[in-house]
Design a protein around this motif. Structure first.
Motif, mmCIF file in Angstrom:
data_model
loop_
_atom_site.group_PDB
_atom_site.id
_atom_site.type_symbol
_atom_site.label_atom_id
_atom_site.label_comp_id
_atom_site.label_asym_id
_atom_site.label_seq_id
_atom_site.Cartn_x
_atom_site.Cartn_y
_atom_site.Cartn_z
ATOM 1 N N LEU A 1 2.488 -10.214 -7.728
ATOM 2 C CA LEU A 1 3.002 -11.507 -7.286
ATOM 3 C C LEU A 1 3.225 -11.549 -5.773
ATOM 4 O O LEU A 1 3.344 -12.630 -5.194
ATOM 5 C CB LEU A 1 4.324 -11.823 -8.001
ATOM 6 C CG LEU A 1 4.231 -12.086 -9.505
ATOM 7 C CD1 LEU A 1 5.608 -11.959 -10.144
ATOM 8 C CD2 LEU A 1 3.653 -13.472 -9.764
ATOM 9 N N LEU A 2 3.292 -10.392 -5.131
ATOM 10 C CA LEU A 2 3.610 -10.317 -3.706
ATOM 11 C C LEU A 2 2.370 -10.277 -2.824
ATOM 12 O O LEU A 2 2.477 -10.207 -1.598
ATOM 13 C CB LEU A 2 4.477 -9.086 -3.441
ATOM 14 C CG LEU A 2 5.863 -9.135 -4.084
ATOM 15 C CD1 LEU A 2 6.562 -7.792 -3.955
ATOM 16 C CD2 LEU A 2 6.702 -10.240 -3.466
ATOM 17 N N ILE B 1 11.060 -12.557 -7.550
ATOM 18 C CA ILE B 1 10.107 -11.723 -6.824
ATOM 19 C C ILE B 1 9.392 -12.530 -5.750
ATOM 20 O O ILE B 1 9.135 -12.046 -4.639
ATOM 21 C CB ILE B 1 9.099 -11.101 -7.807
ATOM 22 C CG1 ILE B 1 9.814 -10.093 -8.732
ATOM 23 C CG2 ILE B 1 7.950 -10.417 -7.068
ATOM 24 C CD1 ILE B 1 8.964 -9.604 -9.888
ATOM 25 N N GLN B 2 9.083 -13.790 -6.057
ATOM 26 C CA GLN B 2 8.341 -14.627 -5.112
ATOM 27 C C GLN B 2 9.228 -15.333 -4.094
ATOM 28 O O GLN B 2 8.719 -15.978 -3.177
ATOM 29 C CB GLN B 2 7.526 -15.676 -5.879
ATOM 30 C CG GLN B 2 6.447 -15.072 -6.772
ATOM 31 C CD GLN B 2 5.568 -16.129 -7.388
ATOM 32 O OE1 GLN B 2 4.401 -16.264 -7.068
ATOM 33 N NE2 GLN B 2 6.147 -16.905 -8.306
ATOM 34 N N ILE C 1 14.024 -8.878 5.021
ATOM 35 C CA ILE C 1 14.374 -7.769 4.130
ATOM 36 C C ILE C 1 13.854 -6.424 4.644
ATOM 37 O O ILE C 1 14.544 -5.407 4.550
ATOM 38 C CB ILE C 1 13.872 -8.045 2.688
ATOM 39 C CG1 ILE C 1 14.491 -7.044 1.718
ATOM 40 C CG2 ILE C 1 12.346 -8.042 2.608
ATOM 41 C CD1 ILE C 1 14.283 -7.395 0.263
ATOM 42 N N ARG C 2 12.653 -6.412 5.205
ATOM 43 C CA ARG C 2 12.122 -5.140 5.713
ATOM 44 C C ARG C 2 12.971 -4.623 6.866
ATOM 45 O O ARG C 2 13.278 -3.417 6.941
ATOM 46 C CB ARG C 2 10.670 -5.299 6.140
ATOM 47 C CG ARG C 2 10.011 -3.981 6.572
ATOM 48 C CD ARG C 2 8.587 -4.208 6.999
ATOM 49 N NE ARG C 2 7.945 -3.017 7.503
ATOM 50 C CZ ARG C 2 7.106 -2.241 6.815
ATOM 51 N NH1 ARG C 2 6.849 -2.515 5.544
ATOM 52 N NH2 ARG C 2 6.548 -1.179 7.368
ATOM 53 N N MET D 1 9.893 -3.533 -3.521
ATOM 54 C CA MET D 1 8.518 -4.057 -3.520
ATOM 55 C C MET D 1 8.290 -4.980 -2.324
ATOM 56 O O MET D 1 7.231 -4.966 -1.695
ATOM 57 C CB MET D 1 8.248 -4.834 -4.811
ATOM 58 C CG MET D 1 8.054 -3.988 -6.046
ATOM 59 S SD MET D 1 7.732 -5.071 -7.473
ATOM 60 C CE MET D 1 7.567 -3.865 -8.784
ATOM 61 N N LYS D 2 9.296 -5.786 -2.014
ATOM 62 C CA LYS D 2 9.176 -6.705 -0.887
ATOM 63 C C LYS D 2 9.171 -5.957 0.440
ATOM 64 O O LYS D 2 8.520 -6.369 1.405
ATOM 65 C CB LYS D 2 10.325 -7.720 -0.909
ATOM 66 C CG LYS D 2 10.312 -8.659 -2.116
ATOM 67 C CD LYS D 2 11.469 -9.639 -2.052
ATOM 68 C CE LYS D 2 11.497 -10.571 -3.253
ATOM 69 N NZ LYS D 2 12.577 -11.573 -3.186
ATOM 70 N N VAL D 3 9.895 -4.852 0.502
ATOM 71 C CA VAL D 3 10.003 -4.069 1.727
ATOM 72 C C VAL D 3 8.699 -3.350 2.046
ATOM 73 O O VAL D 3 8.248 -3.317 3.201
ATOM 74 C CB VAL D 3 11.150 -3.042 1.599
ATOM 75 C CG1 VAL D 3 11.072 -1.993 2.707
ATOM 76 C CG2 VAL D 3 12.505 -3.744 1.639
ATOM 77 N N CYS D 4 8.066 -2.776 1.024
ATOM 78 C CA CYS D 4 6.954 -1.855 1.244
ATOM 79 C C CYS D 4 5.623 -2.567 1.466
ATOM 80 O O CYS D 4 5.459 -3.746 1.135
ATOM 81 C CB CYS D 4 6.851 -0.885 0.066
ATOM 82 S SG CYS D 4 8.228 0.287 0.022
#
Length: 385
Positions: free
Chosen positions: A286-287, A186-187, A193-194, A267-270
């Motif tokens: 974590l983000l 996740i980290q 990625i977005r 999660m990383k995208v949003c």
């Protein structure tokens, strides 16, 4: 009748297992999951780490999701394969309740490690909610030896250790705060990625992307409908809903996520994550981006299942009972990220460690001595032939 059928099935499985028990134990780590048909990210990362530090150790993935549509013949064949590998393995890792690992009697050399499929436990589960509408019966838990035979259970914090001791009905000394491999994933930075996601969904450019991850439960569709309706009144916010795999409800096309994207990648995208009683709130923390809680049915959920972590006590300004107020807050911004960091630090203490490396090294210590790699090999410094 159900209990009788289960008793017969257990007897038949135990009898079949006896045929494999005489086989010798090998330098082998097996990983079992009923969560999906493909290996979860925790297993993938551990397999890569074991290939690096213990290349002589065989790693076998046994992942199969059982549903009402599962072919009983192919599933029985898969179960036989499980029994063979369990009988010949040195270490078994599972991320859920595994029937053969829990109900059978194993060789003393086999060590069993539970790495639960959630990074923490916001909601109560297993032995914490027996005989409630959202849990199993005590009789079923006893008959099926629910979560028995574990040598170790891994978690990400001391706070979670106490929760897991209750949920798995096991002594706290068996629960080790070594973290989880997914914390590393996740980290892991992924700066493009977005843009990759927006290339598939160009109509979302310029919008605030909010990912809604509702927990599986009765009545969840009520909350989803309210959230989708509220999103229509916030044109600057694009609501993307990723249902739990067991949930069944229809979504408008504009609220669906693109195919092939995992929850962690989304999660990383949003820009913000919305959930309710899911450990996704811990993972998203974590983000370092806003995490909101939509608790429209909290009282009902407390009665049917229960909570270990009360979001309204932990992050009151991020909790909402009405979808329109929540999405208005997403649109306005002004989130208290310092409070979220305190929340993360309390329940995920291993965020600044290499969780995968620590767990991989731990699994190597569980191998029979004759199979263990040397310290130099574990450090990746294998001698030249």
């Amino acid at each position: 009748m159900k209990q009788l059928l289960l008793a017969v099935a257990k007897w038949g499985m135990s009898l079949l297992y006896l045929l494999f028990r005489p086989l010798r134990v090998r330098n082998k780590v097996i990983m079992l999951s009923r969560e999906s048909d493909t290996p979860p990210i925790d297993f993938v990362l551990l397999r890569q780490e074991l290939a690096r530090i213990a290349p002589e150790t065989e790693v076998v993935m046994l992942c199969r999701k059982q549903t009402r549509r599962t072919n009983p013949v192919t599933y029985c064949l898969f179960l036989v394969r499980n029994l063979y590998h369990i009988a010949t393995a040195s270490v078994a890792v599972t991320d859920t309740y595994s029937i053969p690992l829990c109900v059978l009697h194993h060789k003393s050399e086999l060590k069993i490690v539970q790495i639960w499929h959630a990074v923490g436990a916001v909601k109560q589960f297993s032995y914490q909610c027996l005989d409630r509408p959202g849990g199993h019966s005590s009789a079923m838990a006893e008959q099926m030896a629910m979560h028995r035979n574990y040598d170790y259970i891994l978690c990400a914090s001391e706070a979670t250790r106490h929760i897991y001791a209750q949920a798995f009905d096991t002594p706290e000394e068996r629960i080790l705060p070594l973290g989880m491999p997914r914390i590393d994933y996740i980290q892991r930075p992924d700066p493009d990625i977005r843009e990759r996601y927006l290339a598939q969904r160009p109509q979302l450019r310029g919008k605030i992307l909010a990912l809604y991850l509702p927990t599986f439960r009765g009545g969840v569709d009520e909350g989803v409908r309210a959230m989708v309706e509220a999103a229509s009144g916030q044109p600057e916010v694009a609501l993307l809903v990723k249902p739990h795999p067991l949930s069944r409800f229809e979504l408008p096309e504009e609220n669906r996520t693109a195919r092939g994207w995992s929850t962690y990648d989304l999660m990383k995208v949003c820009d913000a994550v919305i959930t309710d009683y899911s450990a996704a709130s811990l993972e998203a923390s974590l983000l370092h981006k806003p995490v909101y809680f939509y608790l429209f049915d909290k009282e009902r959920y407390m009665e049917t299942q229960g909570l270990n972590i009360d979001p309204e006590a932990e992050l009151p300004l991020a909790c909402f009972r009405r979808a329109d107020q929540l999405l208005e807050s997403v649109a306005l911004g002004g989130y208290d990220l310092a409070a979220l960091e305190d929340f993360r630090a309390r329940y995920i203490e291993t965020a600044d460690r290499n969780n995968t490396a620590d767990i991989g090294a731990f699994l190597c210590t569980l191998l029979p001595e004759r199979f263990r790699p040397s310290p130099a090999e574990r450090a990746g410094e294998r001698s030249a032939p």
